[in-house]
Scaffold this active site. Structure first.
Site, PDB file in Angstrom:
ATOM      1  CG  HIS A  33      -0.785   0.325  -4.436  1.00 46.32           C
ATOM      2  ND1 HIS A  33      -0.906   1.710  -4.685  1.00 46.32           N
ATOM      3  CD2 HIS A  33      -0.175  -0.266  -5.580  1.00 46.32           C
ATOM      4  CE1 HIS A  33      -0.368   1.974  -6.044  1.00 46.32           C
ATOM      5  NE2 HIS A  33       0.186   0.833  -6.560  1.00 46.32           N
ATOM      6  CG  HIS A  90      -0.792   9.069  -0.751  1.00 48.85           C
ATOM      7  ND1 HIS A  90       0.550   9.422  -1.487  1.00 48.85           N
ATOM      8  CD2 HIS A  90      -1.289   8.346  -1.765  1.00 48.85           C
ATOM      9  CE1 HIS A  90       0.786   8.946  -2.578  1.00 48.85           C
ATOM     10  NE2 HIS A  90      -0.537   8.271  -2.829  1.00 48.85           N
ATOM     11  CG  ASP A  95      -7.757   3.824  -3.458  1.00 45.34           C
ATOM     12  OD1 ASP A  95      -8.330   3.905  -4.379  1.00 45.34           O
ATOM     13  OD2 ASP A  95      -6.688   3.407  -3.159  1.00 45.34           O
TER      14      ASP A  95
END
Ligand code: ACO
Length: 462
Positions: free
Chosen positions: A289, A329, A385
């Site tokens: 995450h 994702h 990210d």
């Protein structure tokens, strides 16, 4: 849901209403009409999972459950906060496209929007910013509490603990059905999280704490608490201040992700919001995450040179190494719209501070993956990210600290989702079911009849 008997005796065909699904149980030959819920704004369709309980073979049968490990296809709530279309790469907060908010808004305006549902008027914004600005100080014991950690404690462990500890300073926050208490808790958490985050940074570096300067805007105040040394007033690099504000906006909410689901689940027990968001920080810490931004940089450091990229990609595909961190994702099956904005932001920051030495590796990785059948066929694209770590590093944040910055932004979403959950009449304490696959009933027979306690004196076993 209604049941239509189509057994031999009944011979009545199911009369499904247009907005109902017809389900036939081959065990009983019965048909059921399962009412569909009203469609979501963007056409989402669902049935109520508990309606399946009507499907049973006998009156004392528990009824049919739906099995959905990791909630791959389960809507746990109705929410009006954030919309994502993972196939088209769309993200909107309260209907506003993320691209417009990132370009034109500020983090505190977005935090207001997420909580209230509408953009603030000037007066509303003034009082929102005022309330947050004048709650930035924390009780001095929080600073003392943080000094109890080792200098090399992970910053996310410190943040989780400090936010949970904050709950003990505000016992009135337990009164979660009092709107005034909810409001002040939300203000406190938005105001104090950057202060605590900065204190954690200073503790890691062994530097004295810098207290908030409430004459500064939100992001600049945080940067001042992080970086100010002997100068009387800190002036942030405008490129860093802008980049930080945009990153906070991009991270502010992302509907029912792992950490938000944790906040909702913990909050559903009616615990105070400080404890609920501490659970969110813990969930965010994981490398699958929010911890992915840290993992991306560690991966890039491990690759070491652009020439090693092809071999690394082969390792990932062979399943021998780690995953390609910052890729893939659960919801986005195309380019994460946040990643596009972050990539542009990285260009702007690097134009100011010089190119990050590892950007070339990141660009090569992205190019290699986007042209490789393994990643293309699995619809694996860069997520938010992938590039954020490079920006944070160029701002001189340590790698282990990156996820703290993510948590600062996501605080706005967690709090809005927590309050929406509390006010939703359909919500109850979160309590999933299970399919028990363990041993059937058996009789206890001890295996320890000859057991003697260990009497060795040394506490560390060799
Ligand atoms: N690198 C290599 N292969 C991958 C990756 C990756 N990053 N992500 C998924 N895959 C592969 C899986 O091995 C699997 O392949 P298979 O079908 O041959 O078994 C397939 O793609 C599907 O993967 P799942 O794990 O089923 O996908 P899921 O939706 O459960 O996982 C997740 C999503 C956790 C984000 C995953 O893509 C991942 O681990 N990515 C790396 C970590 C990361 O960047 N996390 C940040 C997410 S964004 C955020 O939380 C803010």
């Amino acid at each position: 849901m209604s049941q239509t008997d189509t057994t031999a005796a009944g011979a009545k065909s199911a009369q499904a209403a247009p907005s109902a699904l017809e389900v036939k149980d081959p065990r009983t030959q019965r048909s059921y009409s399962v009412t569909m819920l009203e469609r979501g704004t963007e056409g989402d369709e669902a049935i109520r999972a508990s309606d399946l309980r009507q499907i049973k073979t006998a009156d004392d049968d528990f009824g049919m459950m739906s099995y959905d490990p990791a909630f791959m296809n389960t809507a746990s709530c109705k929410s009006a906060i954030t919309f994502i279309d993972g196939d088209k790469g769309i993200l909107r907060y309260r209907g506003y496209p993320i691209e417009q908010l990132a370009e034109k808004s500020t983090f505190l305006e977005v935090a207001y929007l997420l909580r209230h549902g509408e953009l603030p008027t000037q007066d509303e914004y003034r009082s929102w910013v005022h309330d947050i600005t004048f709650h930035t100080y924390v009780h001095e014991n929080i600073a003392k509490f943080l000094t109890g950690f080792r200098h090399d404690a992970h910053p996310m462990a410190m943040l989780t603990s400090a936010l949970a500890a904050l709950s003990s300073f505000y016992p009135q926050a337990k009164d979660i059905f009092d709107p005034a208490q909810r409001y002040i808790s939300i203000i406190r958490l938005l105001a104090k999280t950057p202060t605590i985050a900065a204190m954690i940074y200073r503790h890691m570096k062994g530097l004295p704490i810098v207290y908030p300067d409430n004459s500064l805007p939100y992001g600049e105040n945080y940067l001042s608490m992080v970086a100010r040394m002997s100068e009387p007033r800190y002036e942030a690099n405008p490129a860093f201040a802008k980049a930080l504000d945009v990153l906070l906006i991009l991270h502010a909410d992302h509907e029912q992700n792992c950490s938000t689901s944790a906040v909702r689940a913990v909050g559903s027990s009616h615990v105070d919001p400080f404890s609920a968001v501490a659970a969110g920080v813990a969930a965010l810490y994981g490398p699958l995450h929010g911890g992915a931004n840290e993992a991306v940089l560690r991966m890039i450091e491990q690759i070491g040179h652009p020439k090693n990229v092809p071999a690394f990609i082969e390792e990932v595909k062979g399943g021998k190494g780690s995953r390609l961190m910052g890729f893939g994702h659960r919801v986005y099956k195309s380019y994460d719209p946040r990643a596009k904005i972050v990539k542009q932001l990285a260009d702007q920051v690097f134009a100011q501070v010089g190119m990050d030495k590892d950007l070339e590796i990141a660009l090569k990785l992205e190019e290699a993956a986007l042209n490789d059948e393994y990643f293309v066929s699995r619809k694996l694209y860069p997520n938010v990210d992938f590039y954020t770590g490079l920006i944070y590093r160029s701002m001189a944040f340590p790698t282990s600290y990156f996820t703290v910055l993510f948590a600062m932004g996501r605080m706005a979403g967690w709090l809005s989702q927590w309050e929406e959950m509390l006010l939703d009449k359909e919500q109850k304490i979160a309590r999933p079911r299970q399919i028990y696959v363990g041993a059937p009933e058996r009789q206890y027979v001890s295996q320890l009849t000859d057991y003697q306690p260990d009497t060795r004196k040394d506490s560390i076993r060799k």
